[in-house]
Motif scaffolding. Structure first.
Motif, PDB file in Angstrom:
ATOM      1  N   ASP B  80      16.215  -1.763   4.703  1.00  0.00           N
ATOM      2  CA  ASP B  80      15.013  -2.395   4.188  1.00  0.00           C
ATOM      3  C   ASP B  80      14.334  -1.933   3.157  1.00  0.00           C
ATOM      4  OD1 ASP B  80      12.625  -4.284   4.385  1.00  0.00           O
ATOM      5  OD2 ASP B  80      12.481  -4.532   6.272  1.00  0.00           O
ATOM      6  N   ASP B  81      14.130  -2.091   1.618  1.00  0.00           N
ATOM      7  CA  ASP B  81      13.107  -2.116   0.567  1.00  0.00           C
ATOM      8  C   ASP B  81      12.127  -2.369   1.058  1.00  0.00           C
ATOM      9  OD1 ASP B  81      15.925  -2.051  -0.774  1.00  0.00           O
ATOM     10  OD2 ASP B  81      15.519  -3.214  -1.814  1.00  0.00           O
ATOM     11  N   MET B  82      11.459  -3.585   1.686  1.00  0.00           N
ATOM     12  CA  MET B  82       9.776  -3.688   1.988  1.00  0.00           C
ATOM     13  C   MET B  82       9.734  -2.226   2.693  1.00  0.00           C
ATOM     14  SD  MET B  82       8.660  -5.564   0.515  1.00  0.00           S
ATOM     15  CE  MET B  82       6.917  -5.269   0.415  1.00  0.00           C
ATOM     16  N   SER B 255       0.046 -10.881   0.770  1.00  0.00           N
ATOM     17  CA  SER B 255       1.737 -10.267   0.248  1.00  0.00           C
ATOM     18  C   SER B 255       1.657  -8.948  -0.245  1.00  0.00           C
ATOM     19  CB  SER B 255       2.509 -11.022  -0.592  1.00  0.00           C
ATOM     20  OG  SER B 255       1.115 -11.638  -1.878  1.00  0.00           O
ATOM     21  N   GLY B 260       4.599  -7.112  -3.955  1.00  0.00           N
ATOM     22  CA  GLY B 260       4.751  -6.583  -2.364  1.00  0.00           C
ATOM     23  C   GLY B 260       4.853  -5.217  -2.869  1.00  0.00           C
ATOM     24  N   GLU B 261       4.473  -4.624  -3.921  1.00  0.00           N
ATOM     25  CA  GLU B 261       5.106  -3.364  -3.688  1.00  0.00           C
ATOM     26  C   GLU B 261       3.879  -2.527  -3.081  1.00  0.00           C
ATOM     27  OE1 GLU B 261       6.740  -0.729  -4.955  1.00  0.00           O
ATOM     28  OE2 GLU B 261       8.439  -2.818  -5.571  1.00  0.00           O
ATOM     29  N   THR B 263       2.224  -2.968  -0.310  1.00  0.00           N
ATOM     30  CA  THR B 263       2.296  -3.019   0.935  1.00  0.00           C
ATOM     31  C   THR B 263       2.371  -1.651   1.650  1.00  0.00           C
ATOM     32  OG1 THR B 263       3.389  -4.922   0.596  1.00  0.00           O
ATOM     33  CG2 THR B 263       3.404  -4.070   3.093  1.00  0.00           C
ATOM     34  N   LEU B 268       2.946  -4.639   6.640  1.00  0.00           N
ATOM     35  CA  LEU B 268       3.933  -5.223   7.214  1.00  0.00           C
ATOM     36  C   LEU B 268       4.106  -5.296   8.739  1.00  0.00           C
ATOM     37  CD1 LEU B 268       6.804  -5.453   5.534  1.00  0.00           C
ATOM     38  CD2 LEU B 268       7.322  -3.506   6.941  1.00  0.00           C
TER      39      LEU B 268
END
Lengths: 306, 310
Positions: B80-82, B255, B260-261, B263, B268
């Motif tokens: 998951d990149d996020m 967001s 979203g960079e 976050t 999250l």
């Protein structure tokens, strides 16, 4: 150094300090006299930091008092509103029910103070002064709870609340922190430091455990109780993440959530947001100014005890 | 009394000598005293903690009970990149904030330590940002750092071009760190003040007699004397920094900034775990990572402390 320090409170103390500086008895913590230039440098630095810490609040206050025709983006910036007005405060109330939000925050904070003082005092007394099997386990429960990071369990707290049907209620906002483990341990330490002799006499006179707690032990730890009360109030009034998660209905919002909402909806009018933030922060600054002695004691105690 | 619950008492076990004077009590009363605290702590801290661990192994959603899926959530995290963005930002936050919060409040404490006229006012004033709600503080700084806000208009007055503090991915994170440091200064300053009060003055005097200047005395006397407090501050601030939520949420938006960079991990958790479609299981898995890193951070700091002592 920014120009913010030119504002009035800073100047007033500076004037007062200047005046007192003429007195010959300014000594350092070792009782030595402080040289003039060193003192001047110190005050210069103090005023610099003062501008950095208080300046932003004053700038926000100034923005909130600027009228609709005044340019709030001017360069160079203008610190004093040319025609101060409370108009923005009225407009916040027209835009969001800010006084209802303030009332909600007040309810939550007041409930938090009462539950924390009562719950922590009772539990602290049981941990410190009563003998029974299982006391160590009870103490351990609170120590473990103190180590659990709240940010990590909010989703589970949220599902727990939903199972109890308390989501989107102010009770749901209050419950998770209503007897904080840290406060229980603070009270426990306060009771531990009381000499046993003071309860002994009452015991000989036949006082039961409740009477000894309420009449004798509790009055002796008033200072710590005040610290618990202050921090409970401040914590509840300032909390953001948990109310954000548990409250979804705008009519139930507390001030912090309402402000975030105001900011999101009316990001273009800084005067409004500024007025809203001043409404949220003013009561706390007043409370703090009145009770700062206890604040500092509380932080000191909290630090020592983890 | 406060709570009528928990009536199953444990009898006072020790009848004899060990029991102190405070023994005239119903067997159940200690439990009645502790009940409100134990119930709340159990129901809203310990139970959620355990259920976070359990949920992390399920695919539970807000409205769906969910089934046991083993480590699937954790496997998904790896791709998951996020999640990696969140882990990166939360870690960067620790690296950026902790050194500043260990050092600056100490210098500030030295500045306000001397009892000179007006010093109580300065101490209180420096503590004000701590008292103010993080939302208030965040919104004040959003306004100050706005493209047309005070900081930029001061920069313009000085002839510089405006800086997009709140539009660039890295500047947003940096600005949020600045706000965290700004808000935390006063708190750690008071902790250091308490520690400085215990530094024996003879040490300073001896060093002064030996001809050590202010900087030298700071390094050879003050720092070693408050070292354990510095470790405490490092521990407290690193754990807090890793769990950062509000500052970034307010400055980068819900967001998390451009794409979203910005976050963070807790952002999250909040974003994935709440709402009607919230993935409770997955969010719990991220929470477990937050626990784990927090524990590791504490151990690292304590370990560093012990090493220096040895």
């Amino acid at each position: 150094m920014s120009t913010a320090e030119k504002t009035r409170p800073a100047e007033r103390t500076r004037a007062v300090d200047r005046e007192r500086k003429r007195e010959p008895r300014i000594t350092d913590e070792h009782g030595r006299r402080v040289r003039g230039w060193e003192l001047a440098l110190r005050y210069l630095l103090l005023l610099g930091v003062l501008a950095l810490t208080i300046g932003p609040f004053l700038w926000q206050l100034s923005t909130s008092l600027k009228g609709p025709t005044e340019d709030i983006f001017s360069s160079p910036p203008k610190f004093l509103p040319s025609d101060p007005t409370l108009h923005n405060y009225e407009r916040v109330a027209d835009t969001i029910p800010v006084w209802d939000y303030a009332l909600n925050s007040l309810k939550v904070a007041a409930a938090n103070v009462v539950t924390n003082c009562v719950g922590a005092a009772l539990a602290g007394y049981a941990l410190a002064r009563l003998r029974y099997r299982g006391r160590r386990v009870a103490t351990l429960v609170f120590i473990l709870a103190m180590l659990v990071p709240v940010e990590g369990i909010i989703i589970a707290q949220f599902t727990t609340m939903r199972e109890l049907g308390l989501n989107n209620t102010l009770i749901g906002v209050v419950l998770p922190g209503c007897v904080s483990a840290l406060n229980v341990l603070l009270m426990r330490n306060a009771f531990l430091n009381l000499p046993y002799e003071i309860e002994e006499a009452a015991f000989v006179d036949g006082a039961n455990v409740w009477q000894r707690f309420y009449r004798i032990a509790l009055p002796a730890v008033k200072g710590t109780l005040a610290v618990v009360a202050i921090f409970a109030f401040m914590g509840a009034w300032d909390d953001f993440l948990w109310p954000l998660i548990v409250l979804s209905d705008p009519s139930k919002f507390t001030l912090t959530i309402g402000l975030n909402y105001l900011h999101g909806t009316f990001a273009n009018d800084e005067r409004l947001v500024a007025a809203g933030t001043i409404i949220a922060v003013a009561p706390l600054i007043v409370l703090f100014a009145c009770l700062q002695r206890y604040f500092f004691r509380g932080v000191g105690e909290g630090a020592v005890k983890g | 009394m406060a709570s009528p619950t928990l009536t199953t008492g444990t009898p006072d076990a020790r009848k004899g000598g060990g029991a102190r004077r405070v023994r005239r009590q119903l067997p159940a009363s200690p439990w009645l005293f502790a009940a409100p605290g134990l119930l709340i702590t159990g129901a809203f801290i310990l139970y959620p903690f355990v259920s976070t661990l359990v949920n992390s192994l399920t695919d539970r959603r807000t409205l769906v009970p969910g089934e046991f899926v083993g480590l699937a959530n954790f496997r998904e995290l790896l791709h998951d990149d996020m999640f990696w963005i969140g882990l990166r930002n939360s870690s960067l936050y620790v690296l950026g904030v902790v050194p500043a919060l260990v050092l600056l409040p100490l210098l500030l404490a030295l500045l306000v330590q001397k009892n000179i006229p007006g010093i109580t006012f300065f101490r209180s004033a420096f503590y004000t940002p701590v008292v103010a709600s993080i939302v208030v503080v965040g919104l004040i700084w959003v306004w100050l750092l706005d493209e047309r806000g005070l900081v930029n208009s001061l920069l313009e007055t000085l002839g510089a071009s405006p800086v997009g503090f709140l539009s660039d991915q890295w500047l947003i994170l940096l600005s949020a760190m600045g706000v965290t440091v700004w808000k935390g200064l006063g708190y750690y300053m008071i902790i250091y003040l308490a520690a400085l009060a215990n530094v024996p003055r003879e040490l300073h005097e001896a060093a002064a007699v030996d001809g050590a200047g202010a900087v030298r005395r700071f390094l050879t006397v003050t720092v070693p004397a408050v070292r354990s407090t510095m470790v405490l501050v490092a521990a407290l601030s690193s754990v807090a920094a890793f769990k950062v939520f509000s500052e970034v949420y307010l400055m980068a938006g819900p967001s998390g900034g451009p794409a979203g960079e910005d976050t963070t991990l807790v952002m999250l958790v909040q974003r994935t775990g709440t709402g009607l479609t919230g993935r409770v299981g997955y969010a719990s898995a991220i929470s477990v990572v937050v626990f784990a890193v927090t524990v590791v951070l504490m151990l690292l700091v304590l370990r560093a402390d012990r090493k220096e002592e040895a």
